[in-house]
Design an enzyme around this catalytic site. Structure first.
Site, PDB file in Angstrom:
ATOM      1  N   HIS A   1       1.008  -1.353   0.044  1.00  0.00           N
ATOM      2  CA  HIS A   1      -0.182   0.210   0.106  1.00  0.00           C
ATOM      3  C   HIS A   1       0.973   1.171  -0.007  1.00  0.00           C
ATOM      4  O   HIS A   1       1.884   1.312   0.640  1.00  0.00           O
ATOM      5  CB  HIS A   1      -0.982   0.117   1.200  1.00  0.00           C
TER       6      HIS A   1
ATOM      7  N   GLU B   1      -1.348   0.169   8.377  1.00  0.00           N
ATOM      8  CA  GLU B   1      -2.330  -1.014   8.957  1.00  0.00           C
ATOM      9  C   GLU B   1      -1.964  -1.767  10.138  1.00  0.00           C
ATOM     10  O   GLU B   1      -0.664  -1.684  10.338  1.00  0.00           O
ATOM     11  CB  GLU B   1      -3.165  -1.780   7.902  1.00  0.00           C
TER      12      GLU B   1
ATOM     13  N   HIS C   1       3.576  -7.521   1.966  1.00  0.00           N
ATOM     14  CA  HIS C   1       2.879  -8.424   2.790  1.00  0.00           C
ATOM     15  C   HIS C   1       1.867  -8.953   2.340  1.00  0.00           C
ATOM     16  O   HIS C   1       1.569  -8.958   0.876  1.00  0.00           O
ATOM     17  CB  HIS C   1       2.109  -7.416   3.865  1.00  0.00           C
TER      18      HIS C   1
ATOM     19  N   ARG D   1      -1.058  -4.804  -6.224  1.00  0.00           N
ATOM     20  CA  ARG D   1      -1.117  -6.422  -6.240  1.00  0.00           C
ATOM     21  C   ARG D   1       0.206  -6.678  -6.963  1.00  0.00           C
ATOM     22  O   ARG D   1       0.367  -6.010  -7.987  1.00  0.00           O
ATOM     23  CB  ARG D   1      -2.286  -7.067  -6.882  1.00  0.00           C
TER      24      ARG D   1
END
Length: 320
Positions: free
Chosen positions: A99, A116, A174, A194
């Site tokens: 991200h 996050e 991740h 992605r």
């Protein structure tokens, strides 16, 4: 304003399972439920109020009606609602992804970046996830390994157990592994790049889109620097144990292991978000009693005052 029980927006991504329906009381005709967006003001899936005066309204509609003040003073500097809370049920591996940070996401995507944290709610024996790289690599090697499908040789695979916590800074490569159910507290963003997807195809029969160029722009090509355990030690309180999972500029998250009761207070700085993960508790406040079971989420406005959780259960408490 009374404690609002929220109905989550549900997502049926191809890697999802059925535990959110069978174990966490998510009602849906979807065959699989990969994610439930428990506290959301995002346009791609806002939460809906399930009880009281505002029943049927989305959380963004309530905030617009009542005013941004209900979010608290610590939220006033955010242009948009700052966080998004989810449950994720990974029956299969998620794609390897990354991200962007705020600067890149605002410039390229028109929304927040995505830092996050993950709390491992449950997992199968032998489950693992991908978290950064084993060693620092160059941009050239990163590009080459994406092209020749050897990226997994250099990423950092970490075995997981129930109760582990992972903080995923923007830019950290991740992937959640199969057999893991997590609670995710993140910035209010749905931007994901992605990188690798195991050759899978979507519902249309075509390979899912990759975002390699953008991923190369934002990925930190180094091992993670953060611990994979809660930031704080368990604190024994009167009737419960409180553990600080993570705190950063966007959110502060505690897990409350309630043995009999937890007396809490919502001050003027931030709202409280409650997500029940185990057991059953009763929220008692000036507005009466509310039962919270596994999978239930509640929003309490800033400056609400005191309330009590009684019973036995595990609850994630998130503030800004």
């Amino acid at each position: 304003m009374y404690p609002m029980k929220l109905t989550a927006a549900l997502k049926d991504y191809l890697w999802g399972g059925t535990k959110l329906k069978t174990e966490y009381n998510k009602k849906s005709d979807l065959e699989k439920v990969a994610e439930s967006w428990e506290l959301s003001c995002h346009k791609d899936g806002p939460s809906t109020v399930a009880n009281g005066e505002f029943a049927g309204m989305t959380l963004p509609q309530v905030i617009e009606k009542q005013g941004k003040e209900i979010l608290g003073s610590d939220c006033q500097h955010f242009e948009d609602f700052p966080i998004l809370i989810k449950l994720l049920d990974a029956k299969d591996n998620l794609s390897v992804q990354v991200h962007p940070d705020n600067d890149y996401a605002r410039r390229v995507e028109g929304e927040y970046g995505k830092t996050e944290m993950w709390y491992i709610v449950d997992c199968e024996e032998g489950a693992s996830l991908l978290y950064g790289f084993k060693n620092e690599i160059s941009t050239e090697e990163f590009k080459r390994r994406i092209q020749d499908n050897t990226l997994l040789d250099v990423v950092n695979s970490v075995p997981v157990k129930k109760g582990d916590m992972f903080f995923i800074d923007a830019g950290t490569l991740h992937a959640i592994g199969k057999g893991i159910l997590i609670a995710e507290i993140q910035q209010n963003s749905n931007t994901t790049y992605r990188i690798y997807d195991f050759g899978r195809v979507g519902a249309d029969g075509k390979p899912r889109e990759l975002h390699v160029d953008k991923a190369i722009d934002v990925t930190k090509l180094a091992p993670p620097t953060r611990d994979t355990k809660p930031q704080g030690e368990p604190q024994q309180m009167d009737g419960y144990v409180s553990t600080l999972l993570s705190t950063c500029e966007y959110f502060t998250v505690h897990v409350l292991d309630i043995a009999s009761k937890a007396e809490l207070d919502v001050d003027e700085k931030s709202f409280h978000s409650l997500l029940c993960l185990e057991g059953e508790v009763t929220l008692a406040s000036s507005h009466g009693d509310m039962k919270l079971a596994k999978g239930d989420s509640v929003f309490l406005q800033a400056n609400y005052g005191s309330y009590t959780l009684t019973g036995a259960g595990k609850v994630v408490l998130t503030t800004v």
